[in-house]
Design an enzyme around this catalytic site. Structure first.
Site, short mmCIF file in Angstrom:
data_model
loop_
_atom_site.label_atom_id
_atom_site.label_comp_id
_atom_site.label_asym_id
_atom_site.label_seq_id
_atom_site.Cartn_x
_atom_site.Cartn_y
_atom_site.Cartn_z
N GLY A 269 25.00 32.76 132.43
CA GLY A 269 25.07 31.56 133.26
C GLY A 269 24.06 30.52 132.81
O GLY A 269 24.40 29.38 132.53
N ALA A 270 22.81 30.94 132.72
CA ALA A 270 21.75 30.01 132.36
C ALA A 270 20.50 30.81 132.02
O ALA A 270 20.43 32.00 132.29
CB ALA A 270 21.46 29.07 133.52
N GLU A 272 16.07 30.67 131.83
CA GLU A 272 14.91 30.02 132.43
C GLU A 272 13.78 29.72 131.45
O GLU A 272 12.62 29.65 131.86
CB GLU A 272 14.37 30.91 133.54
CG GLU A 272 13.67 32.20 133.07
CD GLU A 272 14.56 33.45 133.09
OE1 GLU A 272 15.79 33.30 133.04
OE2 GLU A 272 14.02 34.56 133.15
N ASN A 273 14.06 29.50 130.16
CA ASN A 273 12.99 29.22 129.20
C ASN A 273 12.00 28.22 129.77
O ASN A 273 12.38 27.21 130.36
CB ASN A 273 13.59 28.61 127.92
CG ASN A 273 14.86 29.31 127.49
OD1 ASN A 273 14.83 30.46 127.14
ND2 ASN A 273 15.99 28.62 127.58
N GLU A 306 17.08 29.28 138.28
CA GLU A 306 16.36 29.17 137.00
C GLU A 306 15.04 28.44 137.21
O GLU A 306 14.03 28.78 136.62
CB GLU A 306 17.21 28.46 135.94
CG GLU A 306 18.58 29.10 135.67
CD GLU A 306 18.53 30.58 135.35
OE1 GLU A 306 17.52 31.07 134.83
OE2 GLU A 306 19.53 31.28 135.64
N GLU A 328 14.20 39.33 138.27
CA GLU A 328 15.56 38.96 138.70
C GLU A 328 15.80 39.23 140.18
O GLU A 328 16.32 38.37 140.89
CB GLU A 328 16.61 39.66 137.83
CG GLU A 328 16.62 39.19 136.37
CD GLU A 328 16.74 37.68 136.21
OE1 GLU A 328 17.16 36.97 137.16
OE2 GLU A 328 16.40 37.18 135.11
ZN LIG Z 1 17.37 35.05 136.57
#
Ligand SMILES: [Zn+2]
Length: 885
Positions: A269-270, A272-273, A306, A328
């Site tokens: 999905g995405a 979080e860098n 994120e 998570e």
């Molecule tokens: Zn996550």
């Protein structure tokens, strides 16, 4: 793949790294086939480990090595050992030193989408969990935290935008070359999985945010040029999330910039860098004509998720991948709280519990069951599961329930303060909660280590002479693969007792005073609670708000469940009562081949009346009323049946109950549908969204009557739709039917949206989910559609994913055609993108609950697949799903 690579990794084998990398300088020269990466690493022996001349083993995959230098001196191949997977320097110094490496990687042919790759001409990266090793040699593990400085150079024409983590420090042209560069510096130490780089021709949508302490942050969303008009919602969501995290959890943003990039080829999905979130464009782009309310809601939720990782994941990260739930589970819990606070708490709770029961309960009950913190894995990519995410979030929620909202906040504050800049474990998190509350949470730790869904059986006995009510509770945690014996868990059980007039009765516990907030703590295998001063037989409302991720059985008769669905003051339990009532009818009918008339007469009508009453009650939120009208799904029913499931009978039972309900309350649903028709332009706000959901749910039930007037209404709903929400809900309703209206609507939708990839995904998905006997053939035909490609994960998920995960009757068809389709497509995808293939193969996880004929077909297909050459990812899923033969 060799067998050595398939040995499981074990949590108990964790050892700290012998070396630490404190500073990293990376210099990228972007080129499609050979991107040059020069890295300069400042390394020192880990003072916590007796290193004494230990070899330095760096991870690396698919890299071409040009040179290695140690403290400025070039090494020759005899000084190091290079093999696939690693670069070893056998005699590394026992003092701090600098290692310089030059390597090349190939973004263009990187179809696994892990490491550095090209997505429609844009360079981007995905490093979690182990993609950084495909960019350069490194200690690619989350407990090695370094400060990064990154220089990126590329042709200005190809990549005018150059981004990395942290703050921008320099940029400029390289005269006479057509090339330019940018330098980024991230002052916060981070693990390599949070590294990110983007280079491409992208349009920028800028904005601004001032944090609570006055820090000015430049925000930007980068998208393909021409899509700037679809970013407003994502940007608003980001700012809402930033403000909320300050107010609710005291978390403030810490860099000068926050960038989001949307790309169209993305495995997840995405991501979080730090300071540079990379998104699947599906979770950024929204415009009323292209995105549905559900898209708007998931964009808001994932943008927030994120962003929240900036603290729960980035500032405090995981020591190793076994601790994945630490970031998570906690961040999913935080995004659920955000959605509950900004939309509707009961509707969010219903959505979260639906998600948990649909995806996590089957995982816990099947061959892939694992603890929230697993003790072993073969391929970490396979552990981005509903158990780690959704059950992990429930575990955080239980801590909040046990400690109270304030207590939990204090615990979280302490956790962030104590461990800022560190890589930690679940124990560290729970210890912070124990320290602020003074509680012993050692029994609670079982939620992280024991797999399987606890079963809680409750019964209430009323004594009319003593005026007491005795609640007996027993818990069993069923055995799961690798865990046969289980200990009793600490289960927060929220409850109420409701008097005959619908009033809540005070819970006076014999000898212990009044129960606070109705919260009981279950700790033993068997427990009895005796409530006194109960004037007449009460109805128990148990597990309010779904206070623990357990399977609850209560001995209630249909009249009591009906009473709860009309009177329970706990909004979640009121909805749950309606679901339970319907589920009882549906499972009984499914066992009778789907014939509802053999198991019920008046019960189905009573259910219909109760649903109609709630749906028409305008004192309740529209979104909540819509949830009432959605009957338990086919997979809900299969899960409750738990064995010998005939998916055709399940569908027949469900369709039959829908027809009965629609027949009984059709006219009031039709009135409701007309009465709440929205006026004015589309708005994605929660109230308007709820009204559209309620109309859509009413229409869906109405069409179940099969009446021409209902069909005409659905056609009109499609034709007159002024937004994607109405268009796609009508298309989904029509897609199940055998009527010219279905083909016309599908053709119309295709003609209008064929050049819009994200919208076209919906067209594929709707057909894959359609409840029709020919769905396998439909999906097979769409596989050779010119707009279909196995290489784009979004399209694969839309067609194959929707079919195998969202159409249980089609996928589990008795002749095995659905199983064969999945096996052959997953095998093809596995050759270039193991991550996506393994995810699809997860659909086989419940094969053992099917009736014998379907079971036999599933097993044969899995066995054939296990004999083929598979990636580690798919191999692990297939062999574990098959189980010991
Ligand atoms: Zn996550």
């Amino acid at each position: 793949m060799n067998e050595i690579a398939r040995q499981p990794k074990l949590l108990k084998d964790y050892a700290p790294p012998p070396y630490l990398i404190e500073e990293v300088e990376l210099d990228f020269m972007l080129a499609p086939r050979a991107a040059r990466v020069a890295s300069k690493l400042r390394i020192r022996p880990n003072p916590k480990v007796a290193t004494g001349g230990r070899p330095l083993v760096l991870d690396g995959e698919g890299l071409a090595l040009e040179s290695v230098a140690l403290d400025g001196k070039a090494l020759t191949p005899s000084d190091y050992e290079l093999k696939e997977g690693s670069l070893t320097i056998p005699r590394a110094p026992a003092h701090p030193f600098t290692l310089e490496l030059v390597t090349y990687c190939d973004p263009e042919t990187n179809t696994a989408l892990s490491g550095l790759y090209l997505s429609r001409g844009t360079y981007c990266t995905q490093c979690e969990p182990e993609g950084f090793r495909r960019i350069t040699f490194f200690l690619d593990r989350p407990d090695v935290l370094a400060v990064y400085t990154v220089r990126i150079e590329a042709e200005r024409e190809v990549a005018p935008i150059l981004l990395s983590n942290g703050n921008p420090v320099a940029h400029g042209d390289i005269p006479g070359t057509g090339r330019h560069f940018a330098v980024w510096h991230d002052p916060f130490p981070k693990p390599s999985y949070l590294f990110a780089l983007v280079g491409g021709r992208l349009a920028k949508v800028p904005d601004r945010f001032v944090t609570v302490s006055g820090r000015e942050v430049d925000l930007a969303i980068y998208v393909e040029p021409g899509k700037e008009d679809r970013c407003a919602w994502a940007m608003e969501s980001l700012k809402r999330a930033m403000r909320w995290d300050e107010e609710r959890f005291g978390r403030e943003y810490d860099l000068d910039v926050f960038n989001i990039v949307a790309v169209s080829d993305f495995n997840m999905g995405a991501m979080e860098n730090k300071g540079l979130n990379i998104f699947n464009d599906k979770l950024v782009l929204a415009r009323p004509d292209t995105a549905s309310d559900a898209d708007y809601a998931s964009i808001e939720g994932v943008i927030a998720h994120e962003y929240f990782h900036n603290w729960s994941g980035d500032r405090v990260t995981c020591r190793d991948w076994f601790q994945l739930c630490l970031k998570e589970g906690l961040t999913v819990f935080r995004d659920q709280e955000f959605t509950g606070d900004t939309r509707s708490a009961p509707v969010e709770r219903i959505a979260a519990v639906r998600m948990l029961k649909t995806h996590q309960f089957p995982e816990d009950a099947g061959p892939l069951a694992h603890a929230v913190r697993p003790a072993s894995y073969i391929e970490i990519n396979n552990f981005y599961t509903a158990t780690v995410y959704e059950k992990g979030a429930e575990v955080c929620r239980m801590l909040q329930t046990l400690l109270g909202r304030e207590g939990f906040r204090k615990g979280l504050d302490l956790y962030f303060e104590r461990h800022d800049g560190e890589a930690v474990t679940v124990e560290d998190f729970v210890e912070a909660m124990a320290d602020v509350s003074g509680r012993d949470l050692s029994q609670f730790m079982l939620w992280y280590t024991q797999s399987g869904t606890p079963e809680l059986a409750c019964s209430l006995d009323y004594d009319p002479h003593a005026k007491t009510a005795r609640l007996s509770v027993s818990q069993v945690v069923p055995p799961t693969p690798g865990q046969t014996k289980k200990e009793p868990m600490l289960i927060p059980l929220k409850m109420g007792l409701i008097g005959a007039n619908g009033d809540e009765l005070p819970l006076k516990l014999d000898g212990k005073g009044v129960v606070n907030d109705g919260l009981l703590e279950i700790t033993g295998r068997e427990q009895v609670f005796e409530f006194r001063d109960i004037p007449s037989p009460p109805t128990p409302s148990l597990l309010r708000g779904f206070s623990a991720p357990v399977r609850l059985t209560v001995s209630l008769d249909p009249e009591q469940i009906e009473f709860l669905m009309r009177h329970d003051k706990d909004a979640f339990n009121r909805w749950q009562a309606a679901q339970t009532y319907a589920t009882n009818l549906l499972t009984a009918a499914s066992r009778e081949g789907g014939d509802l008339s053999r198991v019920t007469g008046k019960e189905a009508l009573r259910l219909a009346q109760a649903l109609g009453q709630t749906a028409g009650d305008s004192s309740l939120e529209a979104a909540y009323r819509a949830e009432f009208l959605k009957l338990p799904s086919e997979s809900d029913i299969a899960r409750e049946l738990a064995r010998n499931v005939d998916t055709d009978a399940v569908r027949a039972a469900r369709e039959s109950l829908r027809r009965t309900i629609a027949g009984e309350i059709g006219s009031s649903l039709a009135e409701l549908y007309e009465a709440i028709a929205p006026q004015g332009p589309y708005s994605p706000d929660p109230e308007s969204t709820g009204v559209r959901a309620l109309r859509g749910a009413a229409l869906d039930l109405l069409v179940a009557t099969g009446k021409p007037s209902a069909l005409a209404r659905a056609e009109r709903h499609y034709r007159e739709a002024t937004n994607m929400t109405d268009a796609i809900s009508a298309l989904a309703i029509l897609s199940h039917l055998d009527a010219p209206a279905r083909d016309e609507a599908l053709a119309h939708f295709y003609a209008r949206w064929q050049d819009e990839p994200l919208v076209l995904d919906k067209w594929f998905a709707v057909q894959a989910r359609a409840a029709r006997s020919d769905s396998v053939e439909t999906v097979r035909a769409l596989l050779s559609h010119p707009k279909f490609s196995l290489k784009n994960p979004n399209r694969v998920r839309a067609l194959i994913g929707s079919f195998v995960h969202g159409n249980p009757t089609g996928f589990n068809r008795a002749d095995g055609a659905g199983f064969e389709l999945l096996a052959e497509q997953a095998y093809e995808i596995d050759r270039f993108n193991p991550h996506v293939a393994a995810r699809l193969l997860g659909a086989f996880e419940s094969w053992r609950i099917l009736e014998p004929v379907r079971q036999g077909r599933a097993k044969a297909v899995l066995e054939a697949l296990a004999r083929r050459q598979l990636s580690t990812d798919s191999y692990e899923i297939v062999t574990k799903t098959l189980g010991p033969s």
